[in-house]
Design a protein around this motif. Structure first.
Motif, PDB file in Angstrom:
ATOM      1  N   TRP A 169       0.775  -1.075   0.077  1.00 19.76           N
ATOM      2  CA  TRP A 169      -0.043   0.205   0.085  1.00 19.76           C
ATOM      3  C   TRP A 169       0.999   1.237  -0.084  1.00 19.76           C
ATOM      4  O   TRP A 169       1.756   1.272   0.787  1.00 19.76           O
ATOM      5  CB  TRP A 169      -0.902  -0.041   1.253  1.00 19.76           C
ATOM      6  CG  TRP A 169      -1.681  -1.176   1.344  1.00 19.76           C
ATOM      7  CD1 TRP A 169      -3.152  -0.985   0.807  1.00 19.76           C
ATOM      8  CD2 TRP A 169      -1.904  -2.355   2.018  1.00 19.76           C
ATOM      9  NE1 TRP A 169      -3.876  -2.117   1.033  1.00 19.76           N
ATOM     10  CE2 TRP A 169      -2.928  -3.003   1.804  1.00 19.76           C
ATOM     11  CE3 TRP A 169      -0.808  -3.076   2.501  1.00 19.76           C
ATOM     12  CZ2 TRP A 169      -3.243  -4.336   2.119  1.00 19.76           C
ATOM     13  CZ3 TRP A 169      -0.696  -4.306   3.000  1.00 19.76           C
ATOM     14  CH2 TRP A 169      -2.126  -4.889   2.798  1.00 19.76           C
ATOM     15  N   LYS A 170       0.667   2.078  -0.989  1.00 16.24           N
ATOM     16  CA  LYS A 170       1.375   3.341  -1.044  1.00 16.24           C
ATOM     17  C   LYS A 170       0.754   4.639  -0.475  1.00 16.24           C
ATOM     18  O   LYS A 170      -0.495   4.838  -1.115  1.00 16.24           O
ATOM     19  CB  LYS A 170       2.022   3.616  -2.464  1.00 16.24           C
ATOM     20  CG  LYS A 170       3.011   4.667  -2.830  1.00 16.24           C
ATOM     21  CD  LYS A 170       3.375   4.846  -3.828  1.00 16.24           C
ATOM     22  CE  LYS A 170       4.071   3.788  -4.666  1.00 16.24           C
ATOM     23  NZ  LYS A 170       5.833   3.867  -4.068  1.00 16.24           N
ATOM     24  N   PHE A 171       1.321   5.350   0.303  1.00 14.13           N
ATOM     25  CA  PHE A 171       0.742   6.648   0.582  1.00 14.13           C
ATOM     26  C   PHE A 171       1.627   7.866   0.132  1.00 14.13           C
ATOM     27  O   PHE A 171       3.114   7.764   0.231  1.00 14.13           O
ATOM     28  CB  PHE A 171       0.850   6.717   2.124  1.00 14.13           C
ATOM     29  CG  PHE A 171       0.038   5.744   2.975  1.00 14.13           C
ATOM     30  CD1 PHE A 171      -1.268   5.863   3.232  1.00 14.13           C
ATOM     31  CD2 PHE A 171       0.499   4.370   2.855  1.00 14.13           C
ATOM     32  CE1 PHE A 171      -2.043   4.918   3.677  1.00 14.13           C
ATOM     33  CE2 PHE A 171      -0.402   3.538   3.468  1.00 14.13           C
ATOM     34  CZ  PHE A 171      -1.815   3.660   3.855  1.00 14.13           C
ATOM     35  N   ASP A 172       1.031   8.956  -0.268  1.00  8.00           N
ATOM     36  CA  ASP A 172       1.675  10.061  -0.705  1.00  8.00           C
ATOM     37  C   ASP A 172       1.200  11.375  -0.131  1.00  8.00           C
ATOM     38  O   ASP A 172      -0.122  11.678  -0.623  1.00  8.00           O
ATOM     39  CB  ASP A 172       1.685  10.140  -2.261  1.00  8.00           C
ATOM     40  CG  ASP A 172       2.847  11.305  -2.670  1.00  8.00           C
ATOM     41  OD1 ASP A 172       3.074  12.144  -2.066  1.00  8.00           O
ATOM     42  OD2 ASP A 172       2.946  11.040  -4.047  1.00  8.00           O
ATOM     43  N   LEU A 173       1.657  12.070   0.662  1.00 11.32           N
ATOM     44  CA  LEU A 173       1.230  13.399   1.426  1.00 11.32           C
ATOM     45  C   LEU A 173       1.848  14.529   0.696  1.00 11.32           C
ATOM     46  O   LEU A 173       1.362  15.624   1.006  1.00 11.32           O
ATOM     47  CB  LEU A 173       1.176  13.203   2.884  1.00 11.32           C
ATOM     48  CG  LEU A 173       1.085  11.908   3.715  1.00 11.32           C
ATOM     49  CD1 LEU A 173       1.388  12.177   5.046  1.00 11.32           C
ATOM     50  CD2 LEU A 173      -0.315  11.518   3.380  1.00 11.32           C
ATOM     51  N   SER A 174       2.704  14.403  -0.326  1.00 12.94           N
ATOM     52  CA  SER A 174       3.607  15.712  -0.748  1.00 12.94           C
ATOM     53  C   SER A 174       2.706  16.912  -1.327  1.00 12.94           C
ATOM     54  O   SER A 174       3.088  17.962  -1.201  1.00 12.94           O
ATOM     55  CB  SER A 174       4.545  15.132  -1.479  1.00 12.94           C
ATOM     56  OG  SER A 174       3.998  14.460  -2.718  1.00 12.94           O
ATOM     57  N   GLU A 175       1.663  16.157  -2.124  1.00 13.14           N
ATOM     58  CA  GLU A 175       1.004  17.363  -2.557  1.00 13.14           C
ATOM     59  C   GLU A 175       0.144  18.223  -1.788  1.00 13.14           C
ATOM     60  O   GLU A 175       0.057  19.400  -2.263  1.00 13.14           O
ATOM     61  CB  GLU A 175      -0.032  16.715  -3.746  1.00 13.14           C
ATOM     62  CG  GLU A 175       0.352  15.898  -4.734  1.00 13.14           C
ATOM     63  CD  GLU A 175      -0.540  15.335  -5.687  1.00 13.14           C
ATOM     64  OE1 GLU A 175      -1.821  15.444  -5.496  1.00 13.14           O
ATOM     65  OE2 GLU A 175      -0.287  14.755  -6.690  1.00 13.14           O
ATOM     66  N   THR A 176       0.151  17.895  -0.784  1.00 12.13           N
ATOM     67  CA  THR A 176      -0.622  18.849   0.425  1.00 12.13           C
ATOM     68  C   THR A 176       0.361  19.687   1.131  1.00 12.13           C
ATOM     69  O   THR A 176      -0.193  20.505   1.774  1.00 12.13           O
ATOM     70  CB  THR A 176      -1.568  18.064   1.364  1.00 12.13           C
ATOM     71  OG1 THR A 176      -0.687  16.827   2.130  1.00 12.13           O
ATOM     72  CG2 THR A 176      -2.704  17.470   0.468  1.00 12.13           C
ATOM     73  N   GLY A 177       1.794  19.414   0.873  1.00 10.55           N
ATOM     74  CA  GLY A 177       2.532  19.903   1.885  1.00 10.55           C
ATOM     75  C   GLY A 177       2.659  19.421   3.362  1.00 10.55           C
ATOM     76  O   GLY A 177       3.429  20.005   3.990  1.00 10.55           O
TER      77      GLY A 177
END
Length: 295
Positions: A169-177
């Motif tokens: 499962w991959k998580f990506d929070l980078s677009e929200t800063g």
């Protein structure tokens, strides 16, 4: 005269020399006739005019899977080790970013994901609907017969005939800063005999991110040089402080055997009974849960 007028005497009835049928003899005769006939894994019984079917026992179910494993063993090893990239990445929505919280949970019984922190996300059907990549994984329904009572269990496990499996499962929070402030995880798994399960969290490194979106001071290192945090089986939600500060990361589970080959059901993820209990708590409904506080 005496010979012609003599009365004709009736013949004496002949009696069989067989022993009368007792409970033991009936049982013996039943077993002999049953051994001569083809035994089926399921039987149909009629009680009070209704038909009840006895489900397969665990032994019969495993035997069926073993036959499938023999056929799967003939497939090329390259096909068994092939990854299926589904490219599903879990990102926070605008509502979750505003609330600084993400919550995702999964039930093997209903085979669906829930996301309470996202009002627009009702449910996502299918165990692989939020999975980024997988190999040799499947949802298993198993019948366990104990004292004439059938317990139907469901869980994620390896495909029969394979030596290992993988799910990510991959998580990506980078677009929200935003980054992880607190990370809570409930990830139960079960092993028996030679079954083995390895679960860990790892950061996903990108060229445009100098620090990779993670704090490397408290993390361990895998054989490929990437930092990772081991995850142990737990039926309750527990906090993992090592993930604090991460923005891109993955949750990975690897199922394999300690020595050589083993039966697929010796390693299980998110084991549940098919029939829900009365007044069942959330931990029983959704054994897999991710709770993230953002900052």
């Amino acid at each position: 005269m005496e010979s012609c007028c003599a009365a004709v005497m009736p013949e004496e009835p002949s009696y069989s020399l067989e022993e009368p049928m007792t409970v033991a003899s009936r049982r013996k005769k039943y077993l002999i006739n049953r051994s001569k006939s083809d035994r089926r894994p399921s039987m149909v019984r009629e009680w009070d005019g209704s038909v009840h079917r006895r489900t397969l026992s665990l032994y019969a179910k495993v035997s069926e899977k073993q036959r499938a494993a023999t056929a799967a063993a003939e497939t090329p090893m390259a096909a068994q080790n092939a990854f299926h990239l589904l490219n599903n990445v879990i990102t926070p929505t605008d509502e979750e970013a505003a609330a600084r919280k993400m919550e995702i949970k999964y039930s093997a019984r209903t085979d669906e994901y829930r996301r309470p922190t996202n009002p627009n996300f009702r449910k996502e059907q299918g165990w692989n609907s939020l999975v980024f990549a997988e190999r040799n994984m499947e949802l298993v329904t198993e019948h366990r017969q104990m004292a004439e009572i059938d317990n139907v269990m469901v869980y994620l496990s390896r495909n029969p005939g394979t030596n290992s499996s993988y799910i990510q499962w991959k998580f990506d929070l980078s677009e929200t800063g935003l980054r992880v402030d607190k990370f809570g995880l409930r990830f139960p798994y079960d092993t028996s005999e030679d079954g083995h399960v390895r679960v860990y969290l790892k950061p996903d490194l990108y060229e445009d991110d100098e620090d990779g979106g993670y704090c490397s001071s408290t993390t361990a290192t895998t054989t490929d040089g990437q930092a990772h945090v081991p995850v142990f089986s737990s039926p309750v939600l527990h906090q993992i402080p090592e993930v604090q500060g991460w923005s891109r990361f993955s949750l990975v589970a690897e199922l394999s055997c300690k020595r050589g080959a083993c039966v697929f059901h010796h390693s299980q993820l998110f084991l549940q009974q098919r029939t829900p209990g009365i007044f069942e708590k959330d931990v029983k409904k959704y054994p897999f849960k991710v709770d993230i506080s953002l900052a």
